[in-house]
Scaffold this motif. Sequence first.
Motif, mmCIF file in Angstrom:
data_model
loop_
_atom_site.group_PDB
_atom_site.id
_atom_site.type_symbol
_atom_site.label_atom_id
_atom_site.label_comp_id
_atom_site.label_asym_id
_atom_site.label_seq_id
_atom_site.Cartn_x
_atom_site.Cartn_y
_atom_site.Cartn_z
ATOM 1 N N PRO A 83 8.861 6.847 -11.534
ATOM 2 C CA PRO A 83 8.971 5.606 -10.768
ATOM 3 C C PRO A 83 9.856 5.867 -9.547
ATOM 4 N N SER A 88 13.884 0.475 -10.799
ATOM 5 C CA SER A 88 13.088 0.916 -11.948
ATOM 6 C C SER A 88 13.995 1.604 -12.960
ATOM 7 N N PRO A 148 7.879 -0.862 -12.877
ATOM 8 C CA PRO A 148 8.855 -1.289 -11.878
ATOM 9 C C PRO A 148 9.059 -2.794 -11.892
#
Length: 151
Positions: A83, A88, A148
């Motif tokens: 990510p 995140s 996310p």
Amino acid sequence: MTDIPTVRSLHVAKARRLPTRTVPEVEAEEGRGLVGDRYHGSKHRHVTVQTSAALAAASEVLGLEIDPGLTRRNVTLTHGDLPTKPGSLLWLGDVELQVLRIAAPCRLLDDWIAPGAMRSMHNRGGVVCRLLSSGTIRVGDAARWAPPPQD
């Protein structure tokens, strides 16, 4: 290869211009960083994470295999799409991290690997994370991440 990414290698460096050393495990301290690493005690930049796939792509562009330790990143994962969105969350074993930003390639790469190494790592340098929990990160630990956060 398993579907679950794992920690392939761990690296720490005692100071900014010193080479990294490969370690089988490292202590992570919440809010402080990796014990024995140059960024231990910094406010935000605690851990850098990259993937072997990104390294392979950079190696192909450079025309030379890039050793994970020479990238100056702390953690190299076996595979997976890290990510990159700030906020995140990811876990290395039981240690929780939060993505702060995409990591820019280190300026020392051209000197330590080969001319063009820094450019080959552009957009392949992994992420910079903050430690949200303490624990031991070991080679072989499973890596996982959450979707996310929504804007």
